[in-house]
Design an enzyme around this catalytic site. Structure first.
Site, PDB file in Angstrom:
ATOM      1  CG  LEU A 184      -2.166  -0.902   1.168  1.00  0.00           C
ATOM      2  CD1 LEU A 184      -1.794  -2.369   1.046  1.00  0.00           C
ATOM      3  CD2 LEU A 184      -3.050  -0.684   2.398  1.00  0.00           C
ATOM      4  CB  VAL A 185       2.470   3.158  -2.447  1.00  0.00           C
ATOM      5  CG1 VAL A 185       3.485   2.033  -2.365  1.00  0.00           C
ATOM      6  CG2 VAL A 185       1.583   2.975  -3.670  1.00  0.00           C
ATOM      7  CE  LYS A 266      -3.418   3.807   9.450  1.00  0.00           C
ATOM      8  NZ  LYS A 266      -2.502   3.474   8.344  1.00  0.00           N
ATOM      9  N   GLY A 288       3.266   0.925   5.574  1.00  0.00           N
ATOM     10  CA  GLY A 288       4.346   1.725   6.149  1.00  0.00           C
ATOM     11  C   GLY A 288       4.109   2.109   7.589  1.00  0.00           C
ATOM     12  CD  GLN A 297       1.074   4.435  11.576  1.00  0.00           C
ATOM     13  OE1 GLN A 297       2.211   4.482  12.020  1.00  0.00           O
ATOM     14  NE2 GLN A 297       0.760   4.933  10.392  1.00  0.00           N
ATOM     15  CB  CYS A 456      -9.104  23.523   2.468  1.00  0.00           C
ATOM     16  SG  CYS A 456      -7.501  23.215   1.684  1.00  0.00           S
TER      17      CYS A 456
END
Length: 484
Positions: A184-185, A266, A288, A297, A456
């Site tokens: 996954l990038v 996720k 990552g 995480q 924004c």
């Protein structure tokens, strides 16, 4: 020029069948990549070495070594000179010519190996060459335990080699000798370093990108993926898979408690990745993630995330700090990409859960329309990595406006919670509040004869979406960037 290539030590200790298979992969990878430089480069080898013979006089020395330094599975690359074996004195003369000037003020040791039947021993060869070097140079002396310079001589039948410069390779396993994974990038520091570490470990990567921010972000990710593959993985084909995920983000924000946004996002990515991996013969997913780097995480949250899929999730950065990750990115050449990559921050909770409970997250997810994720997976685009730059469309240039005209309509694309905390106030302009995840649906309903400026806080999200909309033919879109 001749080169002697040794595999990483891990390859040498494998059983004979595994070692034979991995050495075959290494020779094939080297042969394929060096053929891009010159078809007459000759690659051969045995169970513990690969021999490369490069045609002289073509300026190939530097490019060949540079290419070999980027091939996974190589421990060392030794430049060698080959001569016919005539006598020990001749061997010593050749060694003096090659090393005398390099020994001034340094300690050295001669290491000799023989293959075949000869009327001298290896130690006789070492003594003859060592004595000649001591006499012909200003060496500091012989140090057999920790010399500053090693002089390597190898005798094969009626020929001998003198080893010159030695280069350290990437190590790891030959690419393709292990299984396939789906990485996954996002284009940032973490995912690019994770992908590199997997390639270095011999794992063939396919690259999965979840597009949350339109054309501009995808263009940047395509560039860094192509760079990584071309530099470290070009011996094997790979896919770049882009999944349009804006609809999933919108569904999360409509249906899920804001404290669980990051964890649920996720999990949705992992669910999609698992299905796509199965269709691409990939047996693992790579991310990552590094423990505690961001709220999603924490160990508790990673545990909840992993329960979304039965596939093994590999996290090569799990114990690294950001400084170490950036250092590796700089070494492998992806730091400049990551530094300028647009940062997409559209899915950030004000008070994210750091110890999410699985049952509560699953209850939140049950409120989502499952067909949205299925539609995103179905709409994915798959491109061979070697064609990524050919198929990349440069994002449209979007004009930045500091002072809007009276008739301009400002569209605040922030999430409603952000707008409530820091409302945008203008005296002379109409302001519409359309969250970024609803732009595509609502923009066609607005009058086409007006000019719209997206806004924004950071300007990143507004530029991404403006470029995306302009590329789709909306010429009346610009970006509002208030003067500082």
């Amino acid at each position: 020029m001749k080169l002697l290539i040794r595999p990483a030590p891990e390859v040498a200790i494998k059983s004979k069948p595994v070692r034979r298979q991995q050495m075959r992969h290494l020779r094939q990878n080297i042969r394929k990549l060096l053929a891009r430089l010159d078809a007459e480069i000759h690659v051969e080898g045995s169970w513990d070495r690969v021999d490369v013979e490069v045609p002289d006089g073509r300026g190939l020395s530097g490019p060949v070594i540079e290419a070999l330094l980027r091939i996974p599975g190589i421990s060392t690359i030794q430049e060698i000179a080959a001569f016919p074996l005539e006598s020990l004195d001749d061997v010593a003369d050749k060694a003096v010519a090659a090393f005398a000037d390099r020994l001034n003020g340094k300690t050295f040791a001669v290491r000799a190996r023989r293959h075949g039947e000869h009327d001298f021993r290896s130690i006789d060869l070492e003594r003859a060459v060592g004595a000649a070097l001591m006499q012909a140079s200003n060496a500091a002396g012989v140090d057999l335990k920790a010399p500053q310079v090693e002089v390597r001589v190898e005798v094969h039948g009626d020929q001998f080699h003198i080893a010159h410069r030695k280069h350290r390779g990437l190590g790891g396993y030959p690419l393709g000798s292990v299984e396939n994974v789906l990485t996954l990038v996002s284009g940032g520091y973490d995912s690019s370093v994770a992908a590199y570490l997997m390639m270095r470990r011999g794992l063939r990567n396919h690259f999965l990108f979840f597009n949350l921010g339109g054309t501009a972000h995808e263009v940047g990710v395509r560039q860094v993926v192509h760079y990584l593959w071309d530099r470290y993985g070009a011996s094997h084909s790979a896919k770049f898979i882009s999944v349009p995920f804006e609809g999933v983000v919108a569904e999360i924000m409509r249906s899920v408690s804001h404290r669980h946004w990051g964890v649920v996002l996720k999990r949705q990515m992992l669910k999609a990745a698992a299905e796509i991996a199965r269709n691409n013969n990939a047996v693992g997913l790579v991310t990552g993630d590094a423990v505690a780097q961001v709220s999603s995480q924490t160990l508790s949250n990673l545990n909840v995330v992993d329960r979304a899929s039965d596939e093994v999730v590999l996290r090569p950065l799990v114990s690294m700090d950001k400084e170490s990750i950036i250092r590796i990115a700089r070494e492998i050449g992806t730091e400049s990409f990551a530094r300028t990559m647009p940062e997409y921050c559209g899915v950030i909770s004000q008070k994210p859960a750091t110890r999410a409970k699985l049952h509560r997250v699953e209850e939140d997810e049950a409120q989502m329309d499952a067909s949205v994720l299925a539609a995103a997976i179905e709409a994915r685009d798959e491109t061979p990595v070697n064609r990524l730059l050919d198929t990349t469309v440069t994002p449209e240039e979007v004009e930045l406006v500091q002072t809007p005209a009276v008739d301009d309509v400002i569209i605040d694309v922030r999430h409603p919670s952000e707008g409530e905390q820091s409302p945008l106030t203008l005296t002379n302009n109409e302001i519409l509040h359309i969250p970024f995840y609803e732009l595509n649906q609502q923009l066609p309903e607005l009058p086409a004869n007006r000019q719209y400026l997206l806004y924004c806080d950071r300007g990143t999200m507004s530029r991404m979406h403006a470029g995306h909309l302009k590329a789709e033919g909306h010429e009346n879109i610009k970006v509002y960037v208030p003067a500082a």
